[in-house]
Design an enzyme around this catalytic site. Structure first.
Site, mmCIF file in Angstrom:
data_model
loop_
_atom_site.group_PDB
_atom_site.id
_atom_site.type_symbol
_atom_site.label_atom_id
_atom_site.label_comp_id
_atom_site.label_asym_id
_atom_site.label_seq_id
_atom_site.Cartn_x
_atom_site.Cartn_y
_atom_site.Cartn_z
ATOM 1 N N LYS A 33 68.863 92.686 11.207
ATOM 2 C CA LYS A 33 69.557 91.426 11.478
ATOM 3 C C LYS A 33 71.079 91.561 11.427
ATOM 4 C CE LYS A 33 66.017 88.638 12.101
ATOM 5 N NZ LYS A 33 65.749 88.130 13.467
ATOM 6 N N GLU B 163 69.895 79.631 11.003
ATOM 7 C CA GLU B 163 68.533 79.317 10.593
ATOM 8 C C GLU B 163 67.933 80.601 10.057
ATOM 9 O OE1 GLU B 163 69.264 80.274 13.633
ATOM 10 O OE2 GLU B 163 67.819 81.906 13.795
ATOM 11 N N SER C 244 61.829 97.509 11.348
ATOM 12 C CA SER C 244 62.956 96.579 11.429
ATOM 13 C C SER C 244 63.500 96.136 10.082
ATOM 14 C CB SER C 244 62.542 95.361 12.257
ATOM 15 O OG SER C 244 61.373 94.771 11.708
#
Lengths: 265, 402
Positions: free
Chosen positions: B92, B114, B383
Site C-alpha cells: 500500500k 478509507e 502483498s
C-alpha cells in the site's frame, strides 16, 4: 417536460417549490398518499427518490430513509407514478436516484417506461456532465428532462456547460457536502446564486439544507426554484412513528403549505 | 441530435471506469487529473518518488524463490515478490507515497483515506506523518474490531481514526468508502483523498496502477537477472486489485505470461457469503466507476464476506473488469478455507507469515503449480505481512474445531 412550470411561476412572480420524497419509506402505499398530499399542499414538482444501498451524496436523514425504504424498486416507483397519473395528479415527477439502480433496470427500458408511467425527468446524483451522454441518448428522444447538478465547486464556465447538457432546470447544490437539514444558507448564497443564474441557460433550483420557511423564502427571492428534502423526510417519519399516518400527512401538508407561501417574491 | 458534452474516454478500460461522482467532486478530480499528468511527466517528481521508495520504503523489495513450498506442491517453482517487507508491511505504501507527493504539489494539507484491513490506512497515516500533513482514516466498525492492531497503529502515527457505523453493525470497506466520499465532498477545498485501491473515479485507477507498477517492473527485472526467464504465470489476490494490477502491468503485453487473480470466495460462492465480484457479479456503477459489482436484481449492493478484511469489498477495479472480459487475465475464486490453509503452509514451509489477503494468491499459486512442470515459474505477489491477521486466523481455526 417541465419548463411550463417556470412560465407559470414567472407569471405568478414566485419561485417553484420542489419537494423530495423518499419512496417506500416505510412503504410505497404511504408514499403514494404523501405525494398526493404535498401536491395538494402546493408543491409544484416532486422528486421521487428511489432508495440506493450506498447513498454517497446523502447525509444522515436520507441515509436512514433509504434504509427504511430498502426493498423498494424502480419498478415500484414507476407503478406508483402511473397510479397517481391515473388519479389525476399532474405535477411533474422527477425520478431521483443514483446511477446503479437505474443502470441495472436498463436505461433504455427505463426511458420507455418512464414515459408510459408519467415520469417527466430524471436526476441522477452520481452522473456528472462528463458521463451524461449515456443517459441523454435515451432520455432526449423521449422528451424526458435530464436535470443536471451544479455545485459551489463548479466554475461559472462549467455551470454554463452543465446547463447546456440538461433540460428542465439546473439543480444548484448550495453547500459543500451532503444532503441534510441545515440552519442557514451560506453567507455567499445570494451573490453566488445570481452568478449561477446568469451562467445557466436553464432555470436554477437551489437545494441542500433548506429546511424552514425562512430559508425557503430567502432562496425563493434569488432562485427560480427551491428544493426541500431531508426536513420533510424526517418529519414524515417522526410523526408517522409518534402519531400515525393521518397526523403525518397533515403535518407534512401543513409544512409544505408554509413553504409554498414562502415562494412569493 | 447534437450531443454537447463529450463522454470522457480517459480513464475508460473498455466500457469500465469513468467518473461517476457528484458534481461537487468533479472539479477536484479534474484538478487531480491535471496535477497527476504533470507530475508523472516531471523528472524531478519521479526522482523524488523513487528516492523515497528506496530510502524510506526499502525498495527494491526482495524476490524470493520459495523452494520448500514449491517442493511441497511438486510442480512449478514459486517465486514470491516480497511486498510484505516494505515499510509498514504491505504494497500500500508505494501508492500513498505517490499520492501524498501529488497532494503536496497541489497544496493540500489534509489527507483522508478509507481502509479495510487497515494497511492502506496505516500507509496513509505514515506518509501524513512523513510530510507533516493531517490525516483522517475512515474504517468500518467491523474492521476496527478484527484489525485492532492496525487501528492502534494509525492512532499512534497521529491519524484521526473515524469509526464508520451502520445500524445493526458490520460496517466494512464499502461503508468506509461511502463515508470518506461524503467527508471529501464537504472538505474538498483543502483535502486530498488518498484512494487505496485501483478503483474509484478516474484518475484513481490509472494513478494507483502507475504507483503500484513498481512491483511488477522490479519483479520482472529481478526474475530475468536470476533466471533469464519470464514467468509462466503471475498470481495476485484481487479485492479492488491494486497489488494485482501493479504486478500484472509490465506483463500484460507478454502474451506467454498467464495472469491470474485470486478473488475471495469467502464461505463459497454458492453460500452467497463471498466477495468474488468478477466470478459472481454483474456490471454496475459504484464509488465513481463502472465495473463488476455484487448486487441484487434491483441494483442494490450486496453484503460481502471474506475472512480477509482487505478483500471484503463488493466491487473490483475497472481495468480488472476489462482484463476479465477480454480473457487476458483469469480470475479464480479462492475461499476462506483455502486461504487459511495456504497461510499455514507458507508459515510452515518458508517461515513467512503472509497477510490473509495475500494468502488467497498463495493458495491459487499452490493449486496452479501442481499442473505445471518443475522448470516453469509462478511469480506471486506476496502483498503484505500477516501479523495483523493472527487474531482472525486463530478465531477462524477455533471456529472450525468447535
Amino acid at each position: 417536460m417541465i419548463n411550463h412550470i417556470f412560465k407559470k411561476t414567472a407569471k405568478e412572480n414566485r419561485a417553484a417549490l420542489v419537494v423530495f420524497i423518499s419512496c417506500g419509506d416505510p412503504d410505497i402505499g404511504f408514499t403514494e398518499k404523501l405525494v398526493r398530499r404535498v401536491c395538494d399542499a402546493g408543491a409544484d414538482m416532486v422528486e421521487l427518490g428511489v432508495p440506493f444501498s450506498d447513498p454517497m451524496a446523502d447525509g444522515k436523514s436520507i441515509q436512514a430513509a433509504s434504509r427504511r425504504a430498502a426493498g423498494t424498486s424502480v419498478r415500484d416507483v414507476l407503478e406508483m407514478s402511473a397510479r397517481l397519473r391515473k388519479a389525476g395528479v399532474s405535477n411533474p415527477f422527477i425520478l431521483f436516484s443514483y446511477m446503479n439502480p437505474l443502470f441495472k433496470f436498463g436505461l433504455e427500458k427505463l426511458a420507455a417506461e418512464s414515459s408510459l408511467s408519467g415520469i417527466d425527468a430524471w436526476l441522477v446524483v452520481d452522473v456528472p456532465m462528463e458521463e451524461s451522454d449515456e443517459i441523454l441518448i435515451h432520455t432526449r428522444p423521449r422528451g424526458i428532462d435530464f436535470i443536471p447538478l451544479g455545485a459551489p465547486t463548479s466554475s461559472l464556465d462549467r455551470i454554463e456547460k452543465i446547463s447546456e447538457c440538461g433540460s428542465g432546470f439546473l439543480y444548484y447544490v448550495t453547500v459543500m457536502g451532503v444532503t441534510g437539514v441545515r440552519n442557514a444558507l451560506p453567507t455567499e448564497f445570494v451573490e453566488r446564486i445570481a452568478e449561477v443564474r446568469k451562467a445557466s441557460v436553464l432555470p436554477v433550483a437551489a437545494g441542500f439544507g433548506i429546511s424552514n420557511p425562512q430559508m425557503a423564502s430567502l432562496a425563493a427571492r434569488h432562485a427560480d426554484a427551491v428544493v426541500v428534502g431531508s426536513k420533510i423526510v424526517d418529519m414524515a417519519h417522526d410523526v408517522l412513528l409518534s402519531e400515525g399516518e393521518a397526523a403525518a400527512l397533515d403535518k407534512v401538508g401543513e409544512f409544505v403549505g408554509s413553504l409554498a407561501s414562502a415562494m412569493k417574491r | 441530435m447534437i450531443m454537447k458534452t463529450q463522454r470522457t474516454e480517459k480513464g475508460r478500460f473498455g466500457e469500465y471506469g469513468g467518473m461517476y461522482v457528484a458534481e461537487t467532486l468533479m472539479t477536484a478530480l479534474l484538478e487531480l487529473e491535471d496535477a497527476y499528468t504533470k507530475a508523472i511527466a516531471d523528472e524531478s517528481f519521479r526522482a523524488e518518488y523513487m528516492q523515497i521508495l528506496r530510502d524510506y520504503v526499502g525498495r527494491p523489495s526482495a524476490l524470493y524463490h520459495a523452494k520448500r513450498l514449491s517442493e511441497y506442491c511438486g510442480g512449478a517453482q514459486i517465486w514470491l515478490k516480497r511486498e510484505d517487507l516494505n515499510h509498514t508491511g504491505a504494497h500500500k505504501i508505494n501508492n500513498t507515497v505517490g499520492q501524498a507527493l501529488i497532494a503536496k504539489r497541489m497544496g493540500k494539507h489534509r489527507l483522508i483515506a478509507e481502509t479495510g484491513a487497515g494497511m492502506h490506512g496505516v500507509a496513509t497515516a505514515t506518509v501524513a506523518a512523513l510530510f507533516g500533513m493531517s490525516c483522517d482514516v475512515f474504517m468500518g466498525s467491523e474492521d476496527i474490531r478484527r484489525q485492532s492492531q492496525n487501528a492502534a497503529r494509525m492512532k499512534m502515527l497521529g491519524a484521526n481514526l473515524v469509526s464508520v457505523e451502520i445500524p445493526g453493525g458490520g460496517a466494512t470497506l464499502k461503508d468506509a468508502m461511502n463515508e470518506a466520499l461524503r467527508n471529501w465532498a464537504a472538505t474538498v477545498d483543502d483535502t486530498f483523498y488518498v484512494i487505496g485501491t485501483a478503483a474509484g473515479p478516474h484518475p484513481y485507477p490509472t494513478m494507483v496502477k502507475e504507483f503500484q507498477s513498481v512491483i511488477g517492473r522490479e519483479a520482472k527485472n529481478q526474475l530475468a537477472e536470476r533466471t533469464g526467464k519470464l514467468p509462466s504465470q503471475v498470481v495476485a489476490c484481487v479485492g479492488g486489485g491494486s497489488n494485482a494490477i501493479g504486478i500484472f502491468a509490465p506483463f500484460i503485453d507478454d502474451k506467454s505470461v498467464a495472469l491470474y487473480g485470486a478473488e475471495a470466495a469467502g464461505e463459497g460462492i454458492h453460500t452467497g457469503r463471498h466477495c468474488a465480484s468478477l466470478n459472481a457479479g454483474s456490471v454496475g456503477v459504484l464509488h465513481g466507476n463502472k465495473t463488476y459489482l455484487l448486487q441484487d436484481s434491483e441494483g442494490q449492493i450486496s453484503n460481502t464476506h471474506s475472512v480477509s478484511a482487505g478483500l471484503d469489498y463488493p466491487g473490483v477495479g475497472p481495468e480488472h473488469a476489462y482484463l476479465h472480459d477480454t480473457g487476458r487475465a483469469v480470475y479464480v475464486p479462492v475461499d476462506d478455507a483455502q486461504a487459511v490453509e495456504a497461510f499455514r503452509a507458507l508459515c510452515k514451509y518458508e517461515g513467512i507469515i503472509p497477510a490473509l489477503e495475500s494468502s488467497h494468491a498463495i493458495a491459487l499459486a499452490m493449486q496452479n503449480a501442481r499442473s505445471l512442470s518443475k522448470d516453469e515459474i509462478i511469480l506471486v505477489s506476496l502483498s503484505g505481512r500477516g501479523d495483523k491477521d493472527m487474531d482472525s486466523v486463530v478465531e477462524y481455526l477455533n471456529r472450525g474445531e468447535k
